[in-house]
Write an enzyme that holds these catalytic residues in place. Structure first.
Site, PDB file in Angstrom:
ATOM      1  N   TRP A  70       0.798  -1.218   0.000  1.00  0.00           N
ATOM      2  CA  TRP A  70       0.000   0.000   0.000  1.00  0.00           C
ATOM      3  C   TRP A  70       0.838   1.279   0.000  1.00  0.00           C
ATOM      4  O   TRP A  70       0.324   2.361  -0.265  1.00  0.00           O
ATOM      5  CB  TRP A  70      -0.907   0.042   1.230  1.00  0.00           C
ATOM      6  CG  TRP A  70      -0.174  -0.273   2.506  1.00  0.00           C
ATOM      7  CD1 TRP A  70      -0.099  -1.490   3.125  1.00  0.00           C
ATOM      8  CD2 TRP A  70       0.649   0.619   3.271  1.00  0.00           C
ATOM      9  NE1 TRP A  70       0.722  -1.405   4.240  1.00  0.00           N
ATOM     10  CE2 TRP A  70       1.188  -0.123   4.351  1.00  0.00           C
ATOM     11  CE3 TRP A  70       0.983   1.970   3.156  1.00  0.00           C
ATOM     12  CZ2 TRP A  70       2.033   0.428   5.302  1.00  0.00           C
ATOM     13  CZ3 TRP A  70       1.837   2.534   4.105  1.00  0.00           C
ATOM     14  CH2 TRP A  70       2.345   1.760   5.173  1.00  0.00           C
ATOM     15  N   LYS A 123      -2.727  -8.660  -7.209  1.00  0.00           N
ATOM     16  CA  LYS A 123      -3.345  -8.755  -5.882  1.00  0.00           C
ATOM     17  C   LYS A 123      -2.756  -7.605  -5.078  1.00  0.00           C
ATOM     18  O   LYS A 123      -1.630  -7.669  -4.596  1.00  0.00           O
ATOM     19  CB  LYS A 123      -3.038 -10.108  -5.235  1.00  0.00           C
ATOM     20  CG  LYS A 123      -3.844 -10.382  -3.953  1.00  0.00           C
ATOM     21  CD  LYS A 123      -3.312  -9.614  -2.774  1.00  0.00           C
ATOM     22  CE  LYS A 123      -4.260  -9.643  -1.593  1.00  0.00           C
ATOM     23  NZ  LYS A 123      -3.967  -8.562  -0.610  1.00  0.00           N
ATOM     24  N   GLU A 132      10.925  -8.257  -3.279  1.00  0.00           N
ATOM     25  CA  GLU A 132      11.478  -7.007  -2.781  1.00  0.00           C
ATOM     26  C   GLU A 132      10.846  -6.803  -1.418  1.00  0.00           C
ATOM     27  O   GLU A 132       9.675  -6.460  -1.307  1.00  0.00           O
ATOM     28  CB  GLU A 132      11.160  -5.849  -3.735  1.00  0.00           C
ATOM     29  CG  GLU A 132      12.025  -4.620  -3.488  1.00  0.00           C
ATOM     30  CD  GLU A 132      11.449  -3.694  -2.444  1.00  0.00           C
ATOM     31  OE1 GLU A 132      11.950  -3.722  -1.288  1.00  0.00           O
ATOM     32  OE2 GLU A 132      10.522  -2.944  -2.758  1.00  0.00           O
ATOM     33  N   CYS A 158      10.325   1.158   2.181  1.00  0.00           N
ATOM     34  CA  CYS A 158      11.333   0.135   2.455  1.00  0.00           C
ATOM     35  C   CYS A 158      12.735   0.686   2.296  1.00  0.00           C
ATOM     36  O   CYS A 158      13.666   0.239   2.972  1.00  0.00           O
ATOM     37  CB  CYS A 158      11.115  -1.078   1.547  1.00  0.00           C
ATOM     38  SG  CYS A 158      11.110  -0.686  -0.210  1.00  0.00           S
ATOM     39  N   GLU A 218      12.890  -3.013  11.340  1.00  0.00           N
ATOM     40  CA  GLU A 218      12.477  -2.004  10.376  1.00  0.00           C
ATOM     41  C   GLU A 218      11.418  -1.107  11.003  1.00  0.00           C
ATOM     42  O   GLU A 218      10.372  -1.583  11.440  1.00  0.00           O
ATOM     43  CB  GLU A 218      11.920  -2.652   9.110  1.00  0.00           C
ATOM     44  CG  GLU A 218      11.500  -1.638   8.059  1.00  0.00           C
ATOM     45  CD  GLU A 218      11.031  -2.261   6.769  1.00  0.00           C
ATOM     46  OE1 GLU A 218      11.138  -1.606   5.722  1.00  0.00           O
ATOM     47  OE2 GLU A 218      10.548  -3.415   6.801  1.00  0.00           O
TER      48      GLU A 218
END
Length: 452
Positions: A129, A153, A227, A261, A355
């Protein structure tokens, strides 16, 4: 039922009915039927349509940008830039795909030997998203130009963005079935991968999602490109251009409200300049405009969902309990998380090890190059690193020492259609973009001909 909720005001804005099993299989069958004709089209025809897609994006960038903002909270100005970048990747592959996929002669004992790059069929894309258009277009543009077709998807909270992407390709003139959005939940991914008409899968997302998809794809001998997450370091040496470095480091961490990311998530400062840099960095972060993401001046909006903000809050809280100091921010209200700076961060703390997917950065100091390299490499992730220095010899010494998919010098890590993009370790495998990306999901066919 899939529902989009505006994270800024909590209002439901879109609702989508999920595909049942029969409809899902029909969509996949249509994709395969379309592939059988699409693969025979010329690069000239594909380029014409891909340039049409670029025009469609540019002509409707405010409309598509507003949909992104309303669905996941990205500041509108940044959402429009995202749409413009999607147009760029379409134009790039429209101009370069034919050359990137031309037959490659190889001298052997044969009269003629070469490699052909041929499409493989229907490719499933599982997308996140945080960049709801860009993540999809960096998959779709090269694969459609290669002669593949795509089924998507998308993340459940950005289904209108997903529908609009299908609209872009349809309005551009691509045949029906070339690119389809599938309104389904994650539980249907395994069903799709079991379908023999799905030839490969590419996923951008979390480590657990990537592990699950790769496992299923492997069981069915289907290629996957992953990824996944990142924990990029921003490494500032004492000889760096401080003012320019400050600007880059603020943008690297806080654009898209820190939900990227490849964002710089760990700020590593050489001890000799740490005090000066931290104060100036704090001043610049304090000056960022927070507010309604639809306002043109807003730089920090809201996070995409409240549960994500709660998770970030816990990472900060746990790190503070372990000795980190809150220099700025630290508070959450619903989906809004204040731009936050933590100092005295060590390698055991969550904001260093994990993260952090939001507007939080931890600061750690180092003495020398050896310390800096060890800190950078002390991560399960390996997506990218940025180093800031004017010493060219240092740059050349350090680049081979980082176990990362990318090293950027005096710049933030970013994706560019002209360069391969991807990571190592738990940041994934395979590459997107550039000639490397378009060749990931094709059949590299060896041809060997002798006439005697």
């Amino acid at each position: 039922m899939k529902i989009s909720v505006n994270p800024f005001n909590g209002k439901k804005i879109y609702e989508f009915k999920e595909l049942n099993s029969n409809n899902l299989q029909s969509r996949v069958k249509l994709a395969d039927e379309t592939f059988n004709s699409w693969r025979k089209t010329t690069f000239e025809e594909r380029s014409r349509l891909m340039n049409n897609a670029a025009k469609e994006l540019k002509n409707n960038k405010e409309r598509y940008g507003a949909i992104i903002t309303n669905e996941m909270g990205k500041p509108l100005s940044q959402a429009i830039v995202e749409i413009e970048k999607c147009a760029w990747v379409c134009e790039y592959y429209a101009a370069n795909a034919a050359e990137q996929l031309k037959e490659e002669p190889i001298e052997t004992d044969a009269d003629l030997s070469y490699v052909r790059y041929e499409p493989i069929g229907v490719v499933l894309a599982v997308m996140p998203w945080n960049y709801p258009f860009w993540q999809v277009f960096r998959f779709a543009a090269p694969n459609l130009m290669a002669g593949n077709v795509g089924v998507l998807k998308h993340a459940s909270n950005v289904m209108m963005s997903a529908q609009m992407i299908q609209e872009v390709f349809e309005n551009a003139g691509f045949p029906k079935g070339c690119f389809q959005n599938l309104i389904i939940g994650s539980e249907k991914i395994e069903v799709l991968l079991e379908n023999e008409l799905i030839r490969a899968v590419t996923l951008t997302g979390s480590k657990p999602a990537g592990s699950s998809v790769a496992s299923t794809a492997g069981q069915h001998i289907k290629k996957s490109v992953l990824e996944l997450g990142g924990n990029n370091a921003l490494v500032v040496f004492e000889d760096a251009d401080i003012e320019k470095t400050l600007e880059v480091c603020v943008k690297a961490r806080f654009q898209n409200t820190g939900q990227s990311c490849i964002a710089g998530k760990r700020l590593l400062l050489q001890q000799s300049i740490a005090k000066e840099f931290v104060q100036k960095y704090k001043d610049k972060v304090e000056a960022l405009t927070c507010g309604n993401p639809l306002d043109k001046d807003t730089y920090i909006g809201v996070m995409a969902r409240e549960d994500l903000a709660e998770e970030l809050e816990k990472q900060v809280s746990d790190s503070v309990k372990m000795g980190a100091r809150v220099l700025l921010g630290g508070k959450r209200e619903g989906c809004f998380f204040e731009p936050t700076i933590l100092t005295k961060v060590d390698e055991a703390m969550p904001v260093f090890k994990e993260e952090t997917f939001g507007p939080v950065i931890g600061i750690t100091t180092f003495e020398n190059e050896v310390d800096a390299v060890n800190l950078v490499n002390n991560s399960e992730f390996g997506l990218g690193v940025s180093i800031f220095t004017v010493d060219r010899k240092r740059v050349n010494r350090l680049i081979p020492q980082f176990y990362e998919g990318a090293v950027f010098v005096n710049e933030l890590v970013k994706s560019d259609p002209r360069l391969p993009f991807g990571g190592v370790k738990t940041s994934g495998y395979g590459r997107e973009l550039s000639s490397h990306g378009i060749r990931e999901l094709v059949n590299k066919k060896t041809v060997y001909i002798t006439y005697e």
